[in-house]
Design a protein around this motif. Structure first.
Motif, PDB file in Angstrom:
ATOM      1  N   ALA A   1      -4.852  -8.541   1.664  1.00 45.52           N
ATOM      2  CA  ALA A   1      -5.250  -7.734   0.501  1.00 45.52           C
ATOM      3  C   ALA A   1      -6.650  -8.060   0.024  1.00 45.52           C
ATOM      4  CB  ALA A   1      -4.252  -7.922  -0.641  1.00 45.52           C
TER       5      ALA A   1
ATOM      6  N   TRP B   1       0.673  -7.755   4.125  1.00 49.25           N
ATOM      7  CA  TRP B   1      -0.208  -7.000   3.229  1.00 49.25           C
ATOM      8  C   TRP B   1      -0.792  -7.912   2.154  1.00 49.25           C
ATOM      9  CZ3 TRP B   1       4.254  -3.094   3.211  1.00 49.25           C
ATOM     10  CH2 TRP B   1       4.072  -2.156   4.225  1.00 49.25           C
TER      11      TRP B   1
ATOM     12  N   PRO C   1       0.818  -1.215   0.000  1.00 53.25           N
ATOM     13  CA  PRO C   1       0.000   0.000   0.000  1.00 53.25           C
ATOM     14  C   PRO C   1       0.849   1.261   0.000  1.00 53.25           C
ATOM     15  CG  PRO C   1       0.129  -0.904   2.204  1.00 53.25           C
ATOM     16  CD  PRO C   1       0.845  -1.885   1.310  1.00 53.25           C
TER      17      PRO C   1
ATOM     18  N   THR D   1      -8.683  -2.148   8.013  1.00 56.23           N
ATOM     19  CA  THR D   1      -8.795  -3.461   7.392  1.00 56.23           C
ATOM     20  C   THR D   1      -8.017  -4.502   8.185  1.00 56.23           C
ATOM     21  OG1 THR D   1      -9.043  -2.472   5.203  1.00 56.23           O
ATOM     22  CG2 THR D   1      -8.306  -4.763   5.275  1.00 56.23           C
TER      23      THR D   1
ATOM     24  N   ARG E   1      -5.280   1.303  -1.550  1.00 50.47           N
ATOM     25  CA  ARG E   1      -4.746   0.767  -0.300  1.00 50.47           C
ATOM     26  C   ARG E   1      -3.752   1.758   0.300  1.00 50.47           C
ATOM     27  NH1 ARG E   1      -5.038  -4.005  -3.502  1.00 50.47           N
ATOM     28  NH2 ARG E   1      -6.477  -5.519  -2.580  1.00 50.47           N
TER      29      ARG E   1
ATOM     30  N   ARG F   1      -8.701   1.321   1.621  1.00 52.33           N
ATOM     31  CA  ARG F   1      -8.512   0.110   2.422  1.00 52.33           C
ATOM     32  C   ARG F   1      -7.276   0.344   3.277  1.00 52.33           C
ATOM     33  NH1 ARG F   1     -10.938  -4.522   1.509  1.00 52.33           N
ATOM     34  NH2 ARG F   1      -9.078  -5.735   2.031  1.00 52.33           N
TER      35      ARG F   1
END
Length: 332
Positions: A331, A327, A15, A115, A54, A83
């Motif tokens: 995701a 991540w 991200p 998230t 993200r 996100r």
């Protein structure tokens, strides 16, 4: 040219990193280091983040707003647009004083809005569950060590060094009391404060100077140490000490280790976790053992240096790899 067809899968889930606050702040600086090592794009203005994209934020409420409730609201607003994953720093605990309940509530809201979330230690993860939001499940990615162990350096052998911002509970007063006890026993210990007062706590330095003078303990306050001079400053003191109470994670302890020093660290759940993570890098003490530990260190200075070959991992590249794996896992 790397295309979307040839780019590694993990690269697509790294991200953007939103950096808040000045680079002189430890959390902001660390966020930038992780972003660089992970190959993330750094963004300074949340308004530039793409809707639905993200983003990752290293959170300490004080960097976002002086009001914890306002800090939570700002993060919640961000999480509605992107996100958002977060790393929580300065996790609330009751010793925060009057701000504790507001900070705990704010961190609970931040966890719920994100998230996924991470802390830098299992100790902090447990604090989140105990005080902020019950039964939440985050990941743990320890702070890395950056530096290479060199040989021992010449030191000011009698100096007890404390590194980092000066604020209540950081341990400066206890180190001063211990120095006075050592001097009464014939060891001419002095105190060197490597750092400046934290915002709003300039009176702490004045109080420390008065206390040291009253106890007959010589004290030196360096003020903020420039980044380029930190390693040499930490290698110069006779005995490195990290005496702060109620620590949740400690960049200053890692700085001592990165300089090749084996600091005396107040015993705590976090300190024990770090001692297990990196055996041979810390010497633990409690209120009853600080003076004898200091005396031993002054008489046996080799005990304040980390032995060559000691494993200091994880390193920054290991931390970045752990973040990329995490991540990728969250995701979807």
């Amino acid at each position: 040219m790397t295309t979307s067809q040839t780019r590694p899968r993990t690269a697509t889930v790294v991200p953007h990193h939103l950096l808040i606050g000045p680079d002189t702040h430890g959390v902001t600086r660390y966020a930038g280091e992780v972003a660089g090592a992970a190959g993330a794009l750094i963004v300074r203005d949340a308004g530039l983040l793409k809707e639905g994209g993200r983003a990752h934020l290293h959170v300490t409420d004080r960097l976002i707003s002086p009001d914890p409730t306002a800090a939570a609201e700002l993060v919640e607003g961000l999480a509605r647009r992107v996100r958002l994953t977060v790393t929580l720093h300065d996790v609330p605990q009751p010793t925060d004083g009057p701000r504790f309940r507001a900070r705990a509530a704010a961190y609970g809201r931040i966890v719920r809005a994100s998230t996924a979330w991470a802390t830098n230690s299992w100790h902090e993860h447990a604090l989140v569950n105990r005080w902020c939001i019950a039964d939440a499940h985050g990941t743990v990615i320890p702070l890395p060590i950056q530096g290479a162990i060199g040989g021992r350096a010449e030191t000011d052998a009698h100096v007890l060094g404390v590194f980092g911002f000066v604020y209540p509970g950081k341990g400066h007063r206890q180190v001063a009391r211990a120095a006075a006890a050592l001097r009464r026993g014939g060891l001419l210990a002095t105190v060197r404060v490597l750092g400046d007062a934290a915002k709003g706590h300039a009176d702490e330095i004045d109080e420390l100077l008065r206390n040291c003078h009253a106890r007959g303990v010589p004290v030196e306050v360096s003020g903020r140490v420039p980044e380029a001079g930190v390693r040499d400053a930490l290698r110069r003191v006779g005995v490195p000490v990290a005496a702060h109470r109620n620590v949740s994670a400690s960049g200053s302890v890692n700085s001592w280790i990165a300089a090749g020093r084996r600091p005396l660290v107040r015993d705590s759940a976090y300190a024990r976790e770090m001692a297990a993570l990196r055996p041979g890098t810390l010497t633990l003490f409690d209120d009853s053992t600080l003076v004898p530990r200091l005396e031993e260190a002054l008489r046996r200075p080799t005990t304040t240096w980390i032995k060559p070959g000691t494993d200091l991992g994880p390193r920054l590249e290991d931390t970045a790899a752990a973040y990329r794996t995490w991540w990728a896992a969250v995701a979807g």
